[in-house]
Design a protein around this motif. Structure first.
Motif, PDB file in Angstrom:
ATOM      1  N   GLY A 543     -11.027  17.989  -7.923  1.00  0.00           N
ATOM      2  CA  GLY A 543      -9.744  17.359  -7.627  1.00  0.00           C
ATOM      3  C   GLY A 543      -8.650  18.289  -7.166  1.00  0.00           C
ATOM      4  O   GLY A 543      -7.470  17.978  -7.324  1.00  0.00           O
ATOM      5  N   VAL A 544      -9.012  19.425  -6.543  1.00  0.00           N
ATOM      6  CA  VAL A 544      -8.013  20.395  -6.105  1.00  0.00           C
ATOM      7  C   VAL A 544      -7.888  20.438  -4.582  1.00  0.00           C
ATOM      8  O   VAL A 544      -6.806  20.273  -4.029  1.00  0.00           O
ATOM      9  N   CYS A 545      -9.005  20.651  -3.903  1.00  0.00           N
ATOM     10  CA  CYS A 545      -8.951  21.057  -2.490  1.00  0.00           C
ATOM     11  C   CYS A 545      -8.787  19.908  -1.502  1.00  0.00           C
ATOM     12  O   CYS A 545      -8.385  20.121  -0.363  1.00  0.00           O
ATOM     13  N   HIS A 546      -9.143  18.678  -1.878  1.00  0.00           N
ATOM     14  CA  HIS A 546      -9.036  17.483  -1.032  1.00  0.00           C
ATOM     15  C   HIS A 546     -10.051  17.446   0.121  1.00  0.00           C
ATOM     16  O   HIS A 546      -9.985  16.550   0.958  1.00  0.00           O
ATOM     17  N   ASN A 547     -10.977  18.386   0.174  1.00  0.00           N
ATOM     18  CA  ASN A 547     -11.989  18.304   1.231  1.00  0.00           C
ATOM     19  C   ASN A 547     -12.797  17.025   1.147  1.00  0.00           C
ATOM     20  O   ASN A 547     -13.311  16.540   2.150  1.00  0.00           O
ATOM     21  N   CYS A 548     -12.932  16.460  -0.055  1.00  0.00           N
ATOM     22  CA  CYS A 548     -13.723  15.244  -0.233  1.00  0.00           C
ATOM     23  C   CYS A 548     -12.917  13.977   0.000  1.00  0.00           C
ATOM     24  O   CYS A 548     -13.454  12.871  -0.127  1.00  0.00           O
ATOM     25  N   GLU A 549     -11.638  14.092   0.334  1.00  0.00           N
ATOM     26  CA  GLU A 549     -10.793  12.903   0.490  1.00  0.00           C
ATOM     27  C   GLU A 549     -11.365  11.983   1.569  1.00  0.00           C
ATOM     28  O   GLU A 549     -11.684  12.414   2.676  1.00  0.00           O
ATOM     29  N   SER A 550     -11.486  10.706   1.230  1.00  0.00           N
ATOM     30  CA  SER A 550     -12.097   9.715   2.115  1.00  0.00           C
ATOM     31  C   SER A 550     -11.305   8.421   2.049  1.00  0.00           C
ATOM     32  O   SER A 550     -10.498   8.211   1.142  1.00  0.00           O
ATOM     33  N   GLY A 551     -11.571   7.535   2.998  1.00  0.00           N
ATOM     34  CA  GLY A 551     -10.901   6.242   3.009  1.00  0.00           C
ATOM     35  C   GLY A 551     -11.479   5.314   1.951  1.00  0.00           C
ATOM     36  O   GLY A 551     -12.699   5.232   1.775  1.00  0.00           O
ATOM     37  N   LEU A 552     -10.613   4.613   1.244  1.00  0.00           N
ATOM     38  CA  LEU A 552     -11.025   3.587   0.286  1.00  0.00           C
ATOM     39  C   LEU A 552     -10.809   2.233   0.956  1.00  0.00           C
ATOM     40  O   LEU A 552      -9.687   1.733   1.026  1.00  0.00           O
ATOM     41  N   ILE A 553     -11.892   1.655   1.464  1.00  0.00           N
ATOM     42  CA  ILE A 553     -11.782   0.431   2.242  1.00  0.00           C
ATOM     43  C   ILE A 553     -11.427  -0.752   1.357  1.00  0.00           C
ATOM     44  O   ILE A 553     -10.628  -1.614   1.731  1.00  0.00           O
ATOM     45  N   SER A 554     -12.006  -0.821   0.168  1.00  0.00           N
ATOM     46  CA  SER A 554     -11.636  -1.867  -0.788  1.00  0.00           C
ATOM     47  C   SER A 554     -11.992  -1.415  -2.191  1.00  0.00           C
ATOM     48  O   SER A 554     -12.871  -0.566  -2.386  1.00  0.00           O
ATOM     49  N   GLY A 555     -11.302  -2.003  -3.182  1.00  0.00           N
ATOM     50  CA  GLY A 555     -11.552  -1.688  -4.572  1.00  0.00           C
ATOM     51  C   GLY A 555     -10.594  -0.646  -5.123  1.00  0.00           C
ATOM     52  O   GLY A 555      -9.708  -0.144  -4.424  1.00  0.00           O
ATOM     53  N   THR A 556     -10.774  -0.330  -6.389  1.00  0.00           N
ATOM     54  CA  THR A 556      -9.928   0.653  -7.074  1.00  0.00           C
ATOM     55  C   THR A 556     -10.813   1.595  -7.887  1.00  0.00           C
ATOM     56  O   THR A 556     -11.933   1.252  -8.265  1.00  0.00           O
ATOM     57  N   VAL A 557     -10.264   2.788  -8.178  1.00  0.00           N
ATOM     58  CA  VAL A 557     -11.025   3.803  -8.907  1.00  0.00           C
ATOM     59  C   VAL A 557     -10.185   4.384 -10.037  1.00  0.00           C
ATOM     60  O   VAL A 557      -8.953   4.283 -10.034  1.00  0.00           O
ATOM     61  N   ALA A 560     -11.167  11.168 -13.376  1.00  0.00           N
ATOM     62  CA  ALA A 560     -11.432  12.035 -14.527  1.00  0.00           C
ATOM     63  C   ALA A 560     -12.216  13.240 -14.017  1.00  0.00           C
ATOM     64  O   ALA A 560     -13.388  13.108 -13.686  1.00  0.00           O
ATOM     65  N   PRO A 561     -11.556  14.397 -13.914  1.00  0.00           N
ATOM     66  CA  PRO A 561     -10.159  14.666 -14.273  1.00  0.00           C
ATOM     67  C   PRO A 561      -9.190  14.128 -13.221  1.00  0.00           C
ATOM     68  O   PRO A 561      -9.593  13.826 -12.101  1.00  0.00           O
ATOM     69  N   ASP A 562      -7.923  14.025 -13.600  1.00  0.00           N
ATOM     70  CA  ASP A 562      -6.895  13.640 -12.643  1.00  0.00           C
ATOM     71  C   ASP A 562      -6.734  14.727 -11.585  1.00  0.00           C
ATOM     72  O   ASP A 562      -6.712  15.922 -11.917  1.00  0.00           O
ATOM     73  N   CYS A 575     -14.779  13.392  -5.479  1.00  0.00           N
ATOM     74  CA  CYS A 575     -15.344  14.398  -6.386  1.00  0.00           C
ATOM     75  C   CYS A 575     -14.967  14.181  -7.838  1.00  0.00           C
ATOM     76  O   CYS A 575     -15.621  14.729  -8.733  1.00  0.00           O
ATOM     77  N   CYS A 576     -13.925  13.397  -8.106  1.00  0.00           N
ATOM     78  CA  CYS A 576     -13.481  13.233  -9.493  1.00  0.00           C
ATOM     79  C   CYS A 576     -13.118  11.785  -9.801  1.00  0.00           C
ATOM     80  O   CYS A 576     -12.369  11.527 -10.742  1.00  0.00           O
ATOM     81  N   SER A 577     -13.645  10.834  -9.032  1.00  0.00           N
ATOM     82  CA  SER A 577     -13.311   9.421  -9.231  1.00  0.00           C
ATOM     83  C   SER A 577     -14.531   8.622  -9.636  1.00  0.00           C
ATOM     84  O   SER A 577     -15.672   8.988  -9.338  1.00  0.00           O
ATOM     85  N   GLN A 578     -14.255   7.504 -10.312  1.00  0.00           N
ATOM     86  CA  GLN A 578     -15.278   6.567 -10.740  1.00  0.00           C
ATOM     87  C   GLN A 578     -14.795   5.152 -10.411  1.00  0.00           C
ATOM     88  O   GLN A 578     -13.606   4.864 -10.522  1.00  0.00           O
ATOM     89  N   PRO A 579     -15.697   4.249 -10.014  1.00  0.00           N
ATOM     90  CA  PRO A 579     -15.252   2.902  -9.625  1.00  0.00           C
ATOM     91  C   PRO A 579     -14.861   2.064 -10.834  1.00  0.00           C
ATOM     92  O   PRO A 579     -15.518   2.107 -11.876  1.00  0.00           O
TER      93      PRO A 579
END
Length: 587
Positions: A543-557, A560-562, A575-579
């Motif tokens: 959850g630091v570098c944001h290289n994994c940042e992607s579009g969330l087309i629908s839903g919420t996550v 952990a960790p924040d 990298c640090c989200s769960q549906p």
């Protein structure tokens, strides 16, 4: 007086980690006696990933013994040794809260200048046997820092560290680190950071992006970190649109034109962007999510997508057999980072097969504006029957004063005429691209099968076209970024082993895979994507570098960790989200 406690070096090696081979230079061990320091490195030292480490501005990494003691206390550890954090110099003194970018130090006979904080990645988590370590280092304000070598020389344990130059209006390592990675990016502080002559180009580029960012506080996000593939976030969710036309473009391509059922304006797309369709499986089967480029001129009144009907393609078959005029479809807002860039220079649009769709939208935009730019359309198809939009492209090229079209048919029919139906026999290959009189100073837009784009990109690189001028659209995922991973076999995306029939459904729209979430097996959406061999991007995994940042087309996550700085509204960090429930991710 600050002093050098240990000089640590190590050459890159291969290690095993989670069933993969990682090439890394993070294992450093202390040197006995004195060690020579050169402009790029210490004798006996090396970096496994020169994209993230090493180079003139990151020649020597420094970490403090005081931070060692901090982590030993926080983590209840007593097993740390010098070099544990991948540092070349283990030092006493010079805390990140006091050392400034641009400060200069004499150590032994060498002269150094501070250039940037450390950028942490997952490998420090491997080395310390603490996966959270990348986030802990950055979030604590104890990242350590890099030296540039101003004067080569020799150093050794026990040398005093003498400050010989102080940065003018300096900002500390801790301040610079927080300015990039925390949610707060005051403009005056960004401008102050940009004035630091010693700051490395990479950090300077991140701060420049933050300065130019037009994001509102409600949108959030970090323009200094977000990758290009997620740099234009849009609102999540789907909108019901009505099909107003179905057109057969070729033997295996159908176009659907869609409008708003209540005549409300549609979100204007940028030429080259795509939408995601949510399709109901036949007989009440599983939902299908597919990404389709908008293939007509950008409009707030209607969208047109063009679908290739593959023999075994579930989505294309559904569209062909079950979608007609008057039907409703669930459609996302336009998204994507592949779009026509503004400018006056030449534009070269290179495509194969159905890859024509996004670049066709660009051609529409250029023709609509009666652009005076030099425009070259290069397209490859099997034959006339499998060549969609041929007449449409000819008309658009005629509207451009400096437009040119070059068409290749790999297997033209006996009744086809050279110069009328096509220009040359064959496929658009690297040799063909090199033989064409293409403007080297243009922007190149590539779309087609993955192998085709890889070959075209390599050919353009050989022609010395700058990387920033080569733009790609990958239909079935994004370009992967897995730093340090070597020798990994590339497999098409697939369901994971032992996919359950319960739990939230995680759909990877661009890869065409939907798998169930199992919290006892996966700690993050990234881990599920990896189990499916979905192409992913990551570096820190915390959850630091944001290289994994992607579009969330629908839903919420949930997180952990924040993350240290949350992604923009409409995006997620995989990298640090769960549906929380069913979600659709734009990878």
């Amino acid at each position: 007086m600050a002093r050098l406690l240990s000089v640590n070096v190590g050459l890159p090696r291969d290690i095993q980690w989670k069933g993969r081979t990682v090439h890394t230079g993070i294992w450093k061990t202390p040197v006995t006696g004195r060690c020579r320091v050169a402009k790029l490195n210490l004798d006996g030292d090396g970096q496994g990933d020169l994209g993230g480490h090493g180079g003139i501005y990151r020649a020597v990494f420094v970490y403090q013994i005081e931070s060692y003691r901090h982590w030993q206390e926080q983590l209840k550890r007593t097993d740390f040794v010098h070099g544990q954090f991948g540092e070349n110099f283990t030092i006493e003194g010079l805390p990140d809260s006091e050392v400034c970018i641009g400060d200069r130090y004499q150590i032994g006979s060498a002269l150094f200048e501070v250039t940037q904080p450390r950028v942490t990645c997952y490998r420090v988590g491997i080395r310390t046997d603490e996966p959270r370590m990348p986030a802990l280092l950055t979030g604590s304000g104890r990242p350590g820092f890099y030296f540039r070598v101003l004067q080569e020389g020799t150093v050794g344990a026990g040398d005093e560290i003498v400050k010989v130059g102080q940065a003018k209006d300096g900002m500390t390592v801790e301040q610079i680190n927080a300015l990039l990675y925390s949610p707060n990016h005051p403009r005056d502080q960004l401008e102050r950071a940009m004035a630091l002559e010693a700051l490395s180009p990479g950090w300077r580029g991140s701060f420049e992006a933050l300065l130019q960012s037009e994001s509102s506080p409600s949108e959030g996000g970090n323009a200094g970190l977000v990758p290009a593939v997620a740099a234009r976030p849009v609102k999540s969710g789907f909108r019901r649109l009505t099909v107003t036309a179905v057109n057969q473009e070729s033997a295996d391509v159908l176009s659907l034109t869609m409008t708003s059922a209540n005549d409300e304006p549609l979100q204007m797309a940028l030429p080259g962007q795509y939408v995601v369709l949510r399709l109901q499986g036949v007989g009440g089967g599983s939902l299908l999510y597919r990404s389709y480029s908008l293939s007509a001129s950008p409009s707030a009144k209607r969208y047109r997508i063009s679908v290739k009907i593959e023999p075994d393609g579930a989505a294309g078959t559904y569209v062909k057999d079950h979608v007609g005029v008057g039907d409703g479809l669930d459609v996302s807002m336009p998204r994507g980072s592949f779009f026509l860039q503004p400018g006056e220079g030449p534009v070269v649009l290179v495509s194969a097969g159905i890859g024509a769709t996004p670049v066709l939208a660009m051609l529409h935009e250029l023709a609509s504006a009666k652009s005076t730019r030099r425009v070259v359309w290069v397209h490859g198809a099997r034959d006339r029957q499998h060549h969609p939009f041929a007449g449409e492209v000819r008309r658009l090229i005629q509207d451009l004063p400096h437009g040119r079209s070059i068409i290749y048919h790999s297997k033209p029919g006996e009744d086809e005429k050279a110069g009328e139906d096509f220009d040359a026999v064959g496929r658009v290959s690297p040799s063909v691209l090199k033989e064409l009189d293409l403007p080297r100073n243009g922007d190149f837009y590539l779309c087609g099968p993955t192998r085709f784009m890889s070959e075209m990109k390599a050919a353009l690189t050989d022609l010395r076209v700058p990387p920033a001028r080569i733009h790609l659209e990958i239909f079935d995922g994004n370009e992967a970024l897995t730093p340090g991973i070597s020798g990994a076999a590339t497999r098409p995306p697939h369901l994971p082993d032992n996919d359950a029939n319960t739990g939230p459904l995680v759909s990877f729209a661009r890869s065409g895979i939907a798998a169930h979430w199992n919290g006892s097996v996966y700690q993050s959406i990234l881990e599920l994507a990896e189990a499916c061999d979905v192409p992913v991007r990551w570096s820190c995994r915390s959850g630091v570098c944001h290289n994994c940042e992607s579009g969330l087309i629908s839903g919420t996550v949930n997180y952990a960790p924040d993350p240290l700085d949350p992604p923009a509204t409409g995006n997620l960090l995989i990298c640090c989200s769960q549906p929380q429930a069913d979600i659709v991710v734009d990878i």
